[in-house]
Design a protein around this motif. Structure first.
Motif, mmCIF file in Angstrom:
data_model
loop_
_atom_site.group_PDB
_atom_site.id
_atom_site.type_symbol
_atom_site.label_atom_id
_atom_site.label_comp_id
_atom_site.label_asym_id
_atom_site.label_seq_id
_atom_site.Cartn_x
_atom_site.Cartn_y
_atom_site.Cartn_z
ATOM 1 N N UNK A 1 0.838 -1.207 0.000
ATOM 2 C CA UNK A 1 0.000 0.000 0.000
ATOM 3 C C UNK A 1 0.868 1.251 0.000
ATOM 4 N N UNK A 2 1.931 1.203 0.788
ATOM 5 C CA UNK A 2 2.823 2.372 0.857
ATOM 6 C C UNK A 2 3.421 2.666 -0.512
ATOM 7 N N UNK A 3 3.718 1.610 -1.237
ATOM 8 C CA UNK A 3 4.330 1.775 -2.556
ATOM 9 C C UNK A 3 3.291 1.946 -3.664
ATOM 10 N N UNK A 4 2.011 2.030 -3.268
ATOM 11 C CA UNK A 4 0.919 2.156 -4.244
ATOM 12 C C UNK A 4 0.873 0.981 -5.217
ATOM 13 N N UNK A 5 1.227 -0.185 -4.746
ATOM 14 C CA UNK A 5 1.214 -1.381 -5.602
ATOM 15 C C UNK A 5 0.075 -2.340 -5.247
ATOM 16 N N UNK A 6 -0.541 -2.111 -4.080
ATOM 17 C CA UNK A 6 -1.516 -3.054 -3.538
ATOM 18 C C UNK A 6 -2.657 -3.319 -4.517
ATOM 19 N N UNK A 7 -3.135 -2.248 -5.134
ATOM 20 C CA UNK A 7 -4.312 -2.378 -5.990
ATOM 21 C C UNK A 7 -4.018 -3.157 -7.281
ATOM 22 N N UNK A 8 -2.751 -3.370 -7.583
ATOM 23 C CA UNK A 8 -2.415 -4.078 -8.820
ATOM 24 C C UNK A 8 -2.609 -5.583 -8.682
ATOM 25 N N UNK A 9 -2.745 -6.055 -7.446
ATOM 26 C CA UNK A 9 -2.878 -7.492 -7.223
ATOM 27 C C UNK A 9 -4.272 -7.798 -6.670
ATOM 28 N N UNK A 10 -4.790 -8.975 -7.044
ATOM 29 C CA UNK A 10 -6.004 -9.443 -6.372
ATOM 30 C C UNK A 10 -5.564 -9.953 -5.008
ATOM 31 N N UNK A 11 -6.382 -9.705 -3.989
ATOM 32 C CA UNK A 11 -5.955 -10.106 -2.651
ATOM 33 C C UNK A 11 -6.789 -11.263 -2.115
ATOM 34 N N UNK A 12 -6.172 -12.001 -1.261
ATOM 35 C CA UNK A 12 -6.875 -13.051 -0.541
ATOM 36 C C UNK A 12 -7.015 -12.576 0.897
ATOM 37 N N UNK A 13 -8.136 -11.889 1.172
ATOM 38 C CA UNK A 13 -8.270 -11.216 2.465
ATOM 39 C C UNK A 13 -8.506 -12.192 3.612
ATOM 40 N N UNK A 14 -8.821 -13.443 3.283
ATOM 41 C CA UNK A 14 -9.079 -14.399 4.359
ATOM 42 C C UNK A 14 -7.877 -14.587 5.275
ATOM 43 N N UNK A 15 -6.687 -14.453 4.697
ATOM 44 C CA UNK A 15 -5.476 -14.660 5.495
ATOM 45 C C UNK A 15 -5.316 -13.565 6.546
ATOM 46 N N UNK A 16 -5.526 -12.333 6.133
ATOM 47 C CA UNK A 16 -5.428 -11.212 7.069
ATOM 48 C C UNK A 16 -6.508 -11.337 8.130
ATOM 49 N N UNK A 17 -7.654 -11.706 7.653
ATOM 50 C CA UNK A 17 -8.795 -11.886 8.550
ATOM 51 C C UNK A 17 -8.466 -12.882 9.680
ATOM 52 N N UNK A 18 -7.864 -13.998 9.306
ATOM 53 C CA UNK A 18 -7.516 -15.010 10.296
ATOM 54 C C UNK A 18 -6.493 -14.483 11.291
ATOM 55 N N UNK A 19 -5.519 -13.729 10.787
ATOM 56 C CA UNK A 19 -4.483 -13.183 11.672
ATOM 57 C C UNK A 19 -5.091 -12.211 12.678
ATOM 58 N N UNK A 20 -6.048 -11.426 12.209
ATOM 59 C CA UNK A 20 -6.677 -10.449 13.115
ATOM 60 C C UNK A 20 -7.529 -11.168 14.171
ATOM 61 N N UNK A 21 -8.245 -12.178 13.731
ATOM 62 C CA UNK A 21 -9.078 -12.931 14.687
ATOM 63 C C UNK A 21 -8.189 -13.574 15.754
ATOM 64 N N UNK A 22 -7.065 -14.140 15.315
ATOM 65 C CA UNK A 22 -6.136 -14.746 16.279
ATOM 66 C C UNK A 22 -5.642 -13.714 17.288
ATOM 67 N N UNK A 23 -5.466 -12.482 16.822
ATOM 68 C CA UNK A 23 -4.925 -11.438 17.697
ATOM 69 C C UNK A 23 -5.900 -11.026 18.798
ATOM 70 N N UNK A 24 -7.200 -11.226 18.566
ATOM 71 C CA UNK A 24 -8.180 -10.806 19.578
ATOM 72 C C UNK A 24 -8.801 -11.998 20.310
ATOM 73 N N UNK A 25 -8.467 -13.191 19.878
ATOM 74 C CA UNK A 25 -9.130 -14.379 20.422
ATOM 75 C C UNK A 25 -8.882 -14.484 21.924
ATOM 76 N N UNK A 26 -9.955 -14.621 22.720
ATOM 77 C CA UNK A 26 -9.775 -14.703 24.167
ATOM 78 C C UNK A 26 -9.188 -16.049 24.597
ATOM 79 N N UNK A 27 -8.514 -16.025 25.749
ATOM 80 C CA UNK A 27 -7.891 -17.250 26.256
ATOM 81 C C UNK A 27 -8.936 -18.256 26.717
#
Lengths: 256, 123
Positions: free
Chosen positions: A87-113
């Protein structure tokens, strides 16, 4: 590192270390995949732990080669760090993204013990009006089940709204990007956690209790959200996980 | 009462005297409509309405942007010898204003009549 072909896509793993040999082998697999005429090439980015200019150059080279062949490139298993660099390099939009991976990482970050006697929810929304409104509804349904005192529920609702609004408006994520949150209710404490892949931002460094009164004399109508969060919550903690994810933890004491 | 104007939002305004306007909020004053509130108040101030009563009877949610829409405009009314007066504020919203240390700073009255009395208007 194999090349997997389906009827319309070819999956390749990016090499973790860009030696001349690794790049040549990858190039060979890419050339082979493109000769098969896929609709898209899926690049597994999970080996990109430390993203260097060489990695970005390789990604762009793949993009150019695929585009000239009329083939889309989708990036899978992207770390939030890679997303931010693109995104910083303005290249992000040139690729199709697989947002599920980011989604999983974020869920892991908030998952309660998962402590005893606790009730909890974990949810994720995107940064659109509709999706965040849905998240707010899920949050309020959870609070409603707890039968909190009206004032505590109102304070938590306000905190939730302010945090999500702040992420949406100021973190630099796009409307499609996910925001994960969890709520844990123990008999005396509610804990909210939020995670996003936006720019680093520590709200604990931006508390200003004078903001509200000075705003009146300055004629300023915006910028009170963080002050409001601090005033309504009992504690606010921030962590930047792996230089990739913002995690905000907010607690509020309560009793029936 | 001279007229009631319904604008294309959940905010409505009512002119009760040539220098006094009542604005009634909808159920929420937040990021989605706080700018409309600012525009409505600023427009009224520019037209000479020194007193603006904000009737919060229907208000169920007030975000920081909603607070800001009132806080950032109140000094203009006060400098003109008027004020922005809140009325019919629910208990949770009053609590938030107290926590923000604004309950004393802002003029808040329990009902419309008492708010209009501050403006020197009797209905």
């Amino acid at each position: 590192m194999p090349t997997e072909m389906t009827s319309n896509s070819a999956a390749l793993s990016l090499p973790g270390e860009l030696t001349g040999e690794a790049i040549a082998a990858f190039q060979s697999r890419l050339d082979y995949a493109l000769r098969e005429g896929p609709d898209e090439v899926v690049l597994d980015c999970s080996h990109l732990v430390h993203v260097t200019s060489k990695d970005i150059a390789l990604l762009w080279q793949v993009h150019e080669q695929c585009t000239s062949s009329g083939v889309a490139v989708r990036l899978a298993a992207m770390s939030p760090y890679l997303i931010r660099i693109l995104k910083t390099l303005d290249l992000y939009e040139y690729f199709k993204q697989d947002s599920n991976e980011v989604r999983s990482a974020l869920i892991d970050a908030v998952r309660p013990a998962g402590g005893s006697g606790e009730e909890s929810i974990v949810d994720v929304c995107s940064a659109t009006d509709e999706s965040t409104a849905g998240a707010m509804e899920a949050f309020l349904r959870f609070l409603n089940r707890l039968k909190l005192p009206q004032i505590i529920e109102f304070e938590l609702r306000t905190v939730f709204y302010e945090v999500v609004t702040n992420i949406r408006m100021h973190s630099g994520i796009s409307h499609e990007d996910p925001i994960a949150f969890s709520v844990v209710a123990s008999p005396a404490l509610i804990t909210l956690r939020f995670a996003d892949s936006g720019a680093p931002f520590d709200p604990t460094e931006h508390r200003n209790d004078d903001t509200l009164r000075t705003a009146a004399t300055d004629g300023r109508t915006r910028g009170f959200g963080i002050t409001m969060i601090h005033k309504l919550a009992d504690s606010v903690r921030y962590a930047r996980e792996g230089d990739e994810i913002n995690v905000l933890e907010i607690t509020k004491g309560w009793s029936r | 009462m001279e007229s009631i104007t319904v604008v294309p939002s959940d905010l409505t305004q009512e002119i009760v005297r040539d220098d006094t306007l009542v604005i009634r909020t909808g159920t929420a004053l937040d990021n989605t409509n706080a700018h409309e509130m600012v525009d409505m108040i600023s427009s009224a101030q520019n037209k000479g309405f020194r007193f603006i009563v904000v009737d919060m009877t229907a208000l169920e949610f007030l975000s920081s942007a909603g607070v800001g829409s009132i806080l950032g405009t109140v000094e203009i009314s006060r400098e003109a010898g008027g004020d922005i007066i809140l009325c019919r504020v629910s208990e949770p919203i009053m609590h938030v204003l107290q926590v923000l240390d604004l309950a004393e700073f802002l003029t808040i009255k329990p009902d419309r009549q008492q708010a209009l009395t501050v403006c020197g208007v009797t209905e």
